[in-house]
Write a protein that holds these residues in place. Structure first.
Motif, short mmCIF file in Angstrom:
data_model
loop_
_atom_site.label_atom_id
_atom_site.label_comp_id
_atom_site.label_asym_id
_atom_site.label_seq_id
_atom_site.Cartn_x
_atom_site.Cartn_y
_atom_site.Cartn_z
N PRO A 23 38.48 -10.11 18.34
CA PRO A 23 37.50 -10.53 19.34
C PRO A 23 38.13 -11.45 20.38
CG PRO A 23 37.22 -11.80 17.33
CD PRO A 23 38.24 -10.74 17.03
N GLU A 24 37.61 -11.39 21.58
CA GLU A 24 38.08 -12.30 22.62
C GLU A 24 37.39 -13.66 22.46
OE1 GLU A 24 38.02 -10.74 26.55
OE2 GLU A 24 38.62 -8.73 25.92
N PRO A 25 37.99 -14.77 22.87
CA PRO A 25 39.35 -14.85 23.40
C PRO A 25 40.39 -14.66 22.30
CG PRO A 25 38.45 -17.05 23.13
CD PRO A 25 37.33 -16.09 22.81
N TYR A 26 41.49 -14.01 22.62
CA TYR A 26 42.51 -13.71 21.64
C TYR A 26 43.24 -14.97 21.19
CZ TYR A 26 41.96 -8.92 23.44
OH TYR A 26 41.47 -7.70 23.83
N ASP A 27 43.62 -14.98 19.94
CA ASP A 27 44.51 -16.00 19.41
C ASP A 27 45.93 -15.43 19.54
OD1 ASP A 27 46.13 -17.66 17.89
OD2 ASP A 27 44.61 -18.03 16.36
N ALA A 28 46.60 -15.79 20.61
CA ALA A 28 47.90 -15.20 20.92
C ALA A 28 48.91 -15.43 19.79
CB ALA A 28 48.43 -15.77 22.23
N GLU A 29 48.87 -16.60 19.17
CA GLU A 29 49.83 -16.90 18.10
C GLU A 29 49.59 -16.02 16.88
OE1 GLU A 29 51.22 -20.70 15.32
OE2 GLU A 29 50.08 -21.04 17.17
N ASP A 30 48.31 -15.81 16.55
CA ASP A 30 47.98 -14.97 15.40
C ASP A 30 48.40 -13.53 15.66
OD1 ASP A 30 46.46 -14.30 12.87
OD2 ASP A 30 45.31 -13.12 14.31
N ILE A 31 48.15 -13.04 16.87
CA ILE A 31 48.53 -11.67 17.21
C ILE A 31 50.05 -11.52 17.16
CG2 ILE A 31 48.63 -9.99 19.09
CD1 ILE A 31 45.80 -10.90 19.86
N HIS A 32 50.77 -12.48 17.69
CA HIS A 32 52.23 -12.41 17.67
C HIS A 32 52.75 -12.37 16.24
CE1 HIS A 32 56.37 -13.04 18.89
NE2 HIS A 32 56.46 -14.05 18.03
N ARG A 33 52.18 -13.18 15.38
CA ARG A 33 52.65 -13.21 13.98
C ARG A 33 52.40 -11.87 13.29
NH1 ARG A 33 54.61 -16.09 10.12
NH2 ARG A 33 53.80 -16.05 8.00
N ARG A 34 51.26 -11.27 13.56
CA ARG A 34 50.94 -9.97 12.97
C ARG A 34 51.87 -8.87 13.49
NH1 ARG A 34 46.28 -9.84 10.06
NH2 ARG A 34 45.11 -11.79 10.07
N VAL A 35 52.21 -8.96 14.76
CA VAL A 35 53.14 -7.98 15.33
C VAL A 35 54.52 -8.14 14.68
CG1 VAL A 35 54.36 -7.28 17.42
CG2 VAL A 35 51.91 -7.78 17.51
N MET A 36 54.97 -9.39 14.54
CA MET A 36 56.28 -9.63 13.93
C MET A 36 56.30 -9.16 12.47
SD MET A 36 58.29 -10.69 16.26
CE MET A 36 57.37 -9.52 17.28
N ALA A 37 55.19 -9.33 11.78
CA ALA A 37 55.11 -8.86 10.39
C ALA A 37 55.24 -7.34 10.35
CB ALA A 37 53.79 -9.29 9.77
N ARG A 38 54.60 -6.67 11.29
CA ARG A 38 54.69 -5.21 11.33
C ARG A 38 56.10 -4.75 11.68
NH1 ARG A 38 49.61 -2.10 13.63
NH2 ARG A 38 48.81 -3.45 11.97
N MET A 39 56.76 -5.47 12.56
CA MET A 39 58.14 -5.12 12.91
C MET A 39 59.07 -5.35 11.72
SD MET A 39 57.93 -3.88 15.93
CE MET A 39 56.30 -3.30 15.35
N ALA A 40 58.83 -6.40 10.95
CA ALA A 40 59.64 -6.64 9.75
C ALA A 40 59.44 -5.51 8.76
CB ALA A 40 59.26 -7.99 9.13
N ARG A 41 58.22 -5.03 8.66
CA ARG A 41 57.90 -3.94 7.75
C ARG A 41 58.64 -2.66 8.15
NH1 ARG A 41 52.05 -1.26 8.06
NH2 ARG A 41 52.36 0.53 6.69
#
Length: 285
Positions: free
Chosen positions: A136-154
């Motif tokens: 949901p907006e407004p986005y939590d940019a830090e949370d989104i970044h962490r989730r993206v990095m987790a997916r890249m690690a995977r």
């Protein structure tokens, strides 16, 4: 036990062995709980892998069931290994279920996707767009970044020395649906074409013209393991929660459904042709 075997698979194996020992001794969960001085729920949680059995718990169970010295030593070692940390524990706030641990140990991954590119094949920008769309907006940019990095690690799972074989079938809508900008989508489709060159990756597309098919009820994954003692697991992800299916009859149904989906999908070469075509048809800025 393989040194790369994940704690999640160890936990699953330990739970299964403890349950098997109880059944072979002709004890009900209630009877075992009374003799161990435990609650009925503790026996159930340990035997289903929802609770990690401590070394002392395993020793008590072995005493009750009269396990031999070699069996006892093996199970106690397994209990110790269950306590080890997998790489994904650094992202415990992102990976809240047990799927990643099971995927990490799988030798073969059969995956059917209806809406999105499989997570193991997503580019960083595509993953960011997908993850952002679900927040949901407004986005939590830090949370989104962490989730993206987790997916890249995977994603590194597919390039390590003991990488599993990934056999993914995606609906044509996956390669046609515009996620983010045309450039982002073009990069993602190119990433699929490159990934398919790996000897351990097969990507096929189920075309629109296939009509009704065996995968209409939604996406699912079947994980198979190198060790015969570790049975297959089917995984279904949904907004109401994740479902892990271990019944052999139900897993056979998913395997059969996957075979039927493959029967309706384009061969790998033709699938690559369709992905390349979809890429070329994207508008240019």
């Amino acid at each position: 036990m393989s040194p790369t075997c994940s704690p999640t698979v160890r936990l699953r194996r330990l739970a299964r062995e403890l349950r098997k020992m109880r059944e072979e001794n002709g004890l009900s969960p209630e009877s075992a709980a009374i003799r161990l001085g435990w609650s009925r729920s503790k026996v159930s949680r340990i035997e289903t892998g929802r609770t990690r059995a401590s070394v002392s718990d395993v020793a008590s169970v072995c005493d009750l069931y009269g396990a031999g010295s070699s069996v006892r030593a093996g199970l106690i070692q397994l209990a110790k290994e269950v306590r080890q940390r997998g790489w994904w524990t650094a992202y415990a706030d992102v990976f809240t279920g047990s799927y990643i641990g099971l995927e990490d140990e799988a030798a073969l991954i059969h995956q059917w996707e209806v809406q999105l590119v499989p997570g193991l094949l997503q580019t960083e920008d595509y993953a960011r767009a997908v993850i952002s769309a679900g927040r949901p907006e407004p986005y939590d940019a830090e949370d989104i970044h962490r989730r993206v990095m987790a997916r890249m690690a995977r994603r590194t799972l597919l390039s390590r020395p003991d990488a599993p074989e990934l056999y993914a079938v995606v609906d044509e809508g996956v390669i046609r649906r515009p996620i983010g900008s045309p450039e982002l989508m073009r990069d993602q489709l190119q990433a699929l074409l490159i990934a398919a060159r790996r000897p351990n990756v097969t990507i096929r597309v189920l075309p629109y013209r296939a009509g009704a098919h065996a995968g209409l009820e939604g996406a699912f994954t079947v994980l198979s393991f190198a060790e015969e003692v570790d049975p297959d697991v089917a995984y279904v992800e949904g907004t109401a929660g994740d479902v892990y299916i271990e019944s052999s009859d139900q897993i056979d149904r998913y395997k059969m459904a996957f075979e039927r989906i493959c029967g309706a999908a384009l061969p790998p070469d033709a699938s690559m042709g369709l992905i390349a075509e979809a890429k070329e048809q994207l508008p240019h800025d």
